[in-house]
Design a protein around this motif. Structure first.
Motif, PDB file in Angstrom:
ATOM      1  N   ARG A   1     -92.007  66.484  32.271  1.00  0.00           N
ATOM      2  CA  ARG A   1     -92.859  66.172  31.116  1.00  0.00           C
ATOM      3  C   ARG A   1     -94.253  65.772  31.589  1.00  0.00           C
ATOM      4  NH1 ARG A   1     -92.583  60.953  27.670  1.00  0.00           N
ATOM      5  NH2 ARG A   1     -94.296  61.385  26.253  1.00  0.00           N
ATOM      6  N   SER A   2     -94.344  65.043  32.694  1.00  0.00           N
ATOM      7  CA  SER A   2     -95.661  64.649  33.205  1.00  0.00           C
ATOM      8  C   SER A   2     -96.480  65.872  33.621  1.00  0.00           C
ATOM      9  CB  SER A   2     -95.542  63.645  34.354  1.00  0.00           C
ATOM     10  OG  SER A   2     -95.161  64.236  35.564  1.00  0.00           O
ATOM     11  N   VAL A   3     -95.814  66.888  34.151  1.00  0.00           N
ATOM     12  CA  VAL A   3     -96.515  68.121  34.521  1.00  0.00           C
ATOM     13  C   VAL A   3     -97.058  68.800  33.264  1.00  0.00           C
ATOM     14  CG1 VAL A   3     -96.284  70.398  35.584  1.00  0.00           C
ATOM     15  CG2 VAL A   3     -95.170  68.411  36.621  1.00  0.00           C
ATOM     16  N   LYS A   4     -96.259  68.840  32.214  1.00  0.00           N
ATOM     17  CA  LYS A   4     -96.719  69.439  30.954  1.00  0.00           C
ATOM     18  C   LYS A   4     -97.890  68.646  30.361  1.00  0.00           C
ATOM     19  CE  LYS A   4     -92.337  71.675  29.961  1.00  0.00           C
ATOM     20  NZ  LYS A   4     -92.691  72.796  30.764  1.00  0.00           N
ATOM     21  N   LEU A   5     -97.858  67.333  30.515  1.00  0.00           N
ATOM     22  CA  LEU A   5     -98.972  66.509  30.050  1.00  0.00           C
ATOM     23  C   LEU A   5    -100.222  66.753  30.889  1.00  0.00           C
ATOM     24  CD1 LEU A   5     -97.040  63.201  29.310  1.00  0.00           C
ATOM     25  CD2 LEU A   5     -98.101  64.712  27.620  1.00  0.00           C
ATOM     26  N   MET A   6    -100.048  67.035  32.173  1.00  0.00           N
ATOM     27  CA  MET A   6    -101.182  67.395  33.034  1.00  0.00           C
ATOM     28  C   MET A   6    -101.882  68.630  32.492  1.00  0.00           C
ATOM     29  SD  MET A   6    -100.319  67.258  37.060  1.00  0.00           S
ATOM     30  CE  MET A   6     -98.955  66.191  37.440  1.00  0.00           C
ATOM     31  N   ARG A   7    -101.084  69.589  32.055  1.00  0.00           N
ATOM     32  CA  ARG A   7    -101.632  70.833  31.516  1.00  0.00           C
ATOM     33  C   ARG A   7    -102.565  70.536  30.342  1.00  0.00           C
ATOM     34  NH1 ARG A   7    -100.457  75.861  32.271  1.00  0.00           N
ATOM     35  NH2 ARG A   7     -98.477  75.509  33.327  1.00  0.00           N
ATOM     36  N   GLU A   8    -102.169  69.589  29.489  1.00  0.00           N
ATOM     37  CA  GLU A   8    -102.988  69.220  28.330  1.00  0.00           C
ATOM     38  C   GLU A   8    -104.306  68.577  28.736  1.00  0.00           C
ATOM     39  OE1 GLU A   8    -100.597  66.700  25.826  1.00  0.00           O
ATOM     40  OE2 GLU A   8     -99.022  68.230  25.629  1.00  0.00           O
ATOM     41  N   MET A   9    -104.380  68.024  29.929  1.00  0.00           N
ATOM     42  CA  MET A   9    -105.595  67.361  30.399  1.00  0.00           C
ATOM     43  C   MET A   9    -106.670  68.358  30.833  1.00  0.00           C
ATOM     44  SD  MET A   9    -103.930  64.298  32.627  1.00  0.00           S
ATOM     45  CE  MET A   9    -103.160  62.892  31.863  1.00  0.00           C
TER      46      MET A   9
END
Length: 131
Positions: free
Chosen positions: A108-116
């Motif tokens: 999930r943290s990787v997916k949140l990185m994508r949003e950044m």
């Protein structure tokens, strides 16, 4: 003269309830070592140098005082995630289900990185390597 390549560093910790700490510690060590092995000596670009991941694994009465956090420091090239895992599911689970809960949270943290939308960072490659 060759420029030195700076590789991505992964670091894990957490805010963990005492009664699940030993189970968390075993699970965390497995996840952290695997991720470090997957990303070791791979160049994902210069956008992130440090990926900090902290688990929030607390009883429901304490949990509200520890909000989830996601942030990126462009200056320091660091991402930090403090993400919650369901305390009761973790406490009542077995080794396999605990590993799954923690792995899903890291992903999930990787997916949140994508949003950044971090510049000069190969998020596709990191996601493939970690998945």
């Amino acid at each position: 003269m060759e420029l030195a390549v700076e590789y991505l560093t992964f670091w894990m910790s957490g805010e963990i309830e005492g009664d699940v700490y030993d189970d968390y510690d075993l699970t965390e060590n497995t996840i952290e070592n695997n991720i470090k092995n997957f990303i070791n000596n791979k160049n994902y670009g210069t956008g992130i140098k440090l990926w900090s991941f902290l688990t929030i694994l607390l009883e429901p009465n304490t949990d509200p005082y520890y909000p989830e956090i996601k942030r990126y420091s462009r200056k320091n090239k660091q991402v930090e995630f403090r993400l919650k895992i369901d305390y009761k599911k973790f406490r009542d689970g077995n080794d396999k289900s605990r590993l799954k809960l923690l792995a899903e949270s890291v992903l999930r943290s990787v997916k949140l990185m994508r949003e950044m939308k971090i510049k000069d960072f190969d998020i596709d490659r990191l996601e493939a390597d970690v998945t």
